[in-house]
Design an enzyme around this catalytic site. Structure first.
Site, short mmCIF file in Angstrom:
data_model
loop_
_atom_site.label_atom_id
_atom_site.label_comp_id
_atom_site.label_asym_id
_atom_site.label_seq_id
_atom_site.Cartn_x
_atom_site.Cartn_y
_atom_site.Cartn_z
CD1 TRP A 356 1.46 -9.36 -5.09
CD2 TRP A 356 0.68 -8.49 -3.20
NE1 TRP A 356 0.12 -9.64 -5.04
CE2 TRP A 356 -0.40 -9.11 -3.89
CE3 TRP A 356 0.41 -7.87 -1.98
CZ2 TRP A 356 -1.70 -9.14 -3.37
CZ3 TRP A 356 -0.87 -7.91 -1.48
CH2 TRP A 356 -1.91 -8.54 -2.17
CG ASP A 357 2.56 -13.64 -5.59
OD1 ASP A 357 2.32 -12.46 -5.90
OD2 ASP A 357 2.05 -14.61 -6.19
CD GLU A 499 -3.62 -8.40 -10.27
OE1 GLU A 499 -4.00 -9.42 -10.88
OE2 GLU A 499 -2.44 -8.19 -9.94
CE LYS A 613 -6.86 -12.16 -10.21
NZ LYS A 613 -5.70 -11.67 -10.96
CD GLN A 614 -5.53 -10.84 -5.48
OE1 GLN A 614 -5.62 -10.89 -6.69
NE2 GLN A 614 -4.40 -11.05 -4.84
C1 BGC Z 1 -2.80 -11.99 -8.56
C2 BGC Z 1 -1.65 -11.17 -8.02
C3 BGC Z 1 -0.43 -12.06 -7.91
C4 BGC Z 1 -0.12 -12.72 -9.23
C5 BGC Z 1 1.02 -13.71 -9.13
C6 BGC Z 1 -2.38 -12.59 -9.90
O1 BGC Z 1 -3.43 -13.37 -10.40
O2 BGC Z 1 -3.94 -11.20 -8.70
O3 BGC Z 1 -1.99 -10.65 -6.76
O4 BGC Z 1 0.64 -11.30 -7.48
O5 BGC Z 1 -1.25 -13.41 -9.70
O6 BGC Z 1 0.70 -14.76 -8.28
#
Ligand code: BGC
Length: 791
Positions: A356-357, A499, A613-614
């Protein structure tokens, strides 16, 4: 040591430099200074090899599955940059002898890598070395390299091996079957390799030209071949002040290239093409090829985007340029069957997969700056529909359930099943994202909405866009779970963007985005029924839209959308988050390395803490404000602020995706200083001084986020419910900002200071936009004074 201020005059704020050679921290410069053009990605490993190096050359889209029990990944093709150099028979290495005035630089303006130093051999011979490299933007198949060596003290013999080395692997996994190797005219080398599972042929040709004191030498090199390797050995004698120059050109072609991916294909055609290109390129020579490459960068990139900021901290300008450089070389603009890899083409991390990035963090830049590339990236998702449908079927749903990780469009889900170590059990942790991180389907629908509203590209919608939006809405409708007691639809057992919370029910982000996806489908269905019923008829041949529409209507309003709590306006991230234990996060929050919490707890334990996490719930405020839902669902500034100050302290920013979103939101709620410091942190994810941040590759989404924080955040240029709004809030460090955006088919020049805004409509087609609640129309140029900081 990374230095940011060594560019002078016309190269001021264009140069990223490494001022000290550190053999234990090679990954940083290799990744952040990597070269590429969206077709090729060449990691900037040094010519002479070192123990801790990672040599990578990738070609976008050439996915292969090395072994049955592995997932498909971008294979590391043969290396062409390595030069085994000897000085009077002794191996040349910066780990021995003495090195003076070392500098390695990435020149962003010319997309060129340079390395210069003086080296004294253990026997006391003093030599001046200079290396140059580029991966052409003008000819996507071409890599150019140069080496200069000057003897400063004594007569000396320089010997070097240069060739094509296919003894490469992806961290040990071998992807290729050996093919033909050959040397033509004692100068041009050929190596062919074929991926073992996807059967993609890769043809590489390299040519060599060696000059001493500007005269091409006539001696022939020794010719060598061994398994998976072919090379030439040159021995050159230099007198004091003699100068030797090597020019090596390489072309790379693969059977995945669009022009060869057809039934007429045979490998000879590919070999002929590669050699012909190399011959033509050799006639032009390095300097002229480099000139065309430079012009391509100037014309297609710097002159097109015109992004300039005047900051008290000149580094900010460099960081923005770094971001444009990386965004350019990560995007496979030449081929809509390919996506952007999470680590771009700069390392083996995340295996070249797209997440989804792309849609949420990278695409916005292209939508607003280069819509043709945005269209290509969204078309890639359209080609992925079959895989998405299969994934839905396999999981017992209808419609299109997009893969969490995607590779070749028809591959479907490619997320690995196992990940890093679980510190409690000592086993590998299970990766659940491929099954239950489902928000990506709605993220893609959102990106299409954003693309359509900014570009007005009806043709894209008719061919691709509507179908994706309808089919993802069909998926969500089938995914919803009826809760009899509450008389509402729930989405249980998911992972949201955070996550660190697995198997949660009603992740707010997922629920709202699913709701948006279905509402969008309803809206577009109704519009098409009125304006283009024949398209609905056409799509009905593939999708049962009549039934779907009825289902959307009955289900949408009953989807549970977690509401702000009465006492503090906080929206629960999921059903349990707010009841979890709060722990002191100081230890994990400002670490040099990400994800240090895993050194203390395993995923099950982290699941029980209020730690994020984010950006998760917070992302909704930024995304939904752009849509027609922003009023219905009452995500007011007050609620935004309350959630920001609740969740940010609990967020470790352990994904590089997090900082930019927080910067934008901090700006929205008026905390410009915090917004600026988060922006700076985001720029430092790759570009910053820490030497081990980017070993597995650069962070593509974070780099897209730098642009977003500057443009959506500080310049306040955003889509709001189909309208262009410009609500600038420049940080106090910035005096002005300039850029070109694309709005509904035409470029718009924008210049802002902290209280003035000029807008220039390049094609003189009238546009409407809003500045701090005031509507303006313009078909030429307009200067506006605005009151800074008004919300
Ligand atoms: C992040 C995801 C991301 C992926 C690839 C993961 O560490 O939590 O949101 O899509 O890295 O960058």
């Amino acid at each position: 040591m990374i230095s940011y201020s060594l560019g002078k005059e016309e190269l001021e704020n264009w140069i990223v430099s490494e001022t000290e050679f550190q053999p234990d921290s090679l990954g940083k410069a290799e990744a952040i200074m990597h070269l590429g053009n969206g077709y090729l990605g060449l990691r900037s490993a040094t010519e002479e090899p070192y123990m801790k190096e990672t040599r990578n050359l990738f070609v976008a889209g050439t996915f292969n599955k090395a072994e049955e029990n592995e997932v498909t990944e971008l294979p590391n093709i043969a290396d062409v940059t390595r030069l085994d150099i000897r000085v009077d028979g002794e191996r040349f290495s910066l780990e021995i002898g003495k090195t003076k005035d070392y500098i390695r630089q990435l020149n962003l303006k010319y997309a060129e890598l340079i390395r210069i130093f003086e080296w004294t051999s253990p026997k006391g011979k003093v030599l001046q070395f200079e290396f140059k490299r580029f991966v052409s933007l003008d000819n996507l198949h071409l890599i150019g390299m140069k080496m200069f060596v000057k003897s400063l003290s004594d007569p000396v013999q320089i010997s070097f091996d240069s060739g094509i080395d296919a003894q490469m692997s992806n961290s040990g996994s071998q992807h290729f079957l050996e093919g033909e190797r050959r040397i033509f005219d004692k100068k041009k080398i050929l190596l062919v390799q074929t991926t073992n599972q996807s059967k993609i042929d890769v043809v590489i040709n390299s040519s060599h030209k060696v000059l001493v004191n500007d005269q091409e030498i006539t001696d022939y090199p020794a010719m060598n071949m061994s398994r998976r390797k072919v090379w030439l050995t040159y021995n050159i004698n230099l007198q004091p002040n003699d100068k030797m120059e090597l020019e090596k050109l390489t072309t790379v072609y693969t059977s995945r290239d669009k022009e060869f991916d057809n039934t007429e294909y045979n490998i000879q055609l590919l070999m002929d093409k590669s050699l012909e290109d190399l011959r033509n390129s050799s006639i032009k020579g390095y300097d002229s090829l480099f000139q065309s490459h430079k012009e391509a960068w100037n014309y297609s990139i710097w002159n097109a985007y015109k992004l300039e900021i005047n900051s008290e901290n000149p580094y900010d300008q460099l960081a923005l340029r770094f971001s444009l450089y990386q965004l350019t070389i990560m995007a496979p603009a030449h081929d809509e069957r390919m996506g952007v890899a999470a680590k771009a083409l700069s390392g083996e991390g995340y295996k070249g997969h797209s997440f989804w990035d792309t849609e949420i963090f990278i695409l916005p830049f292209f939508i607003f700056s280069n819509p043709a590339i945005a269209k290509s990236l969204l078309t890639y998702r359209y080609y992925g529909l079959e895989g998405a449908r299969e994934k839905a079927r396999e999981n017992g749903y209808s419609g299109a359930m997009f893969p969490w990780e995607a590779a070749w469009p028809t591959d479907g889900e490619v997320t690995p099943k196992l990940g890093d170590i679980d510190i409690v059990t000592g086993k590998q942790t299970k990766i659940w994202s491929g099954v239950i991180e489902q928000h990506i389907s709605a993220d893609i629908a959102f990106a299409i909405y954003q693309y359509f509203n900014v570009t007005a590209d009806q043709e894209f919608m008719d061919h691709y866009g509507y179908e994706i939006i309808f089919d993802t809405a069909i998926f969500w409708a089938s995914r919803l779970e009826w809760n009899e007691r509450k008389q509402e639809y729930h989405i249980n057992n998911v992972i949201g963007p955070d996550e660190y919370k697995e198997h949660v029910n009603n992740n707010a982000f997922t629920n709202y985005m699913a709701f948006f996806n279905i509402k969008l489908a309803i809206r577009y269905y109704e519009t098409l029924m009125k304006d283009n019923p024949s398209l609905i008829e056409k799509l009905t041949m593939k999708l049962d839209l009549k039934t779907a529409y009825k289902t959307w209507q009955t289900k949408a309003e009953k989807i549970y959308l977690p509401q702000p709590r009465e006492q503090d306006l906080v929206i629960p991230q999921d059903d349990t988050y707010l009841k979890l234990k709060e722990i002191d996060l100081t230890k994990y929050k400002n670490q040099e390395k990400l994800r240090t919490i895993y050194l203390y707890y395993n995923p099950q334990q982290i699941n029980t803490f209020q730690v994020t996490k984010q950006a998760d719930t917070l992302l909704l405020f930024y995304l939904l404000r752009q849509t027609f839902l922003h009023e219905d669902i009452k995500l007011s500034n007050e609620v935004k602020e309350a959630n920001f100050y609740y969740y940010e302290p609990k967020t470790l920013h352990d994904s590089s995706l997090s900082l930019a979103t927080h910067s934008i939101l901090a700006n929205d709620i008026g905390d410009t200083d915090f917004a600026y410091s988060l922006f700076r942190k985001a720029t430092e994810v790759d570009l910053g001084p820490l030497m081990n941040t980017s070993d597995d590759g650069i962070h593509a989404a974070s780099i897209g986020g730098i642009w977003k924080a500057a443009v959506f955040g500080f310049a306040g240029i955003r889509l709001v419910d189909g309208k262009l709004t410009i609500n600038p809030k420049l940080p106090k460090q910035w005096n002005h900002m300039k850029l070109t955006i694309h709005w509904q088919g035409q470029p718009i020049g924008i210049f802002l200071t902290d209280n003035t805004l000029s807008v220039k409509v390049e094609h003189k087609k009238k546009i409407e936009f809003e500045v701090y609640d005031q509507i303006y129309y313009c078909d030429d140029e307009i200067n506006i004074e605005y009151e800074y900081g008004k919300r």
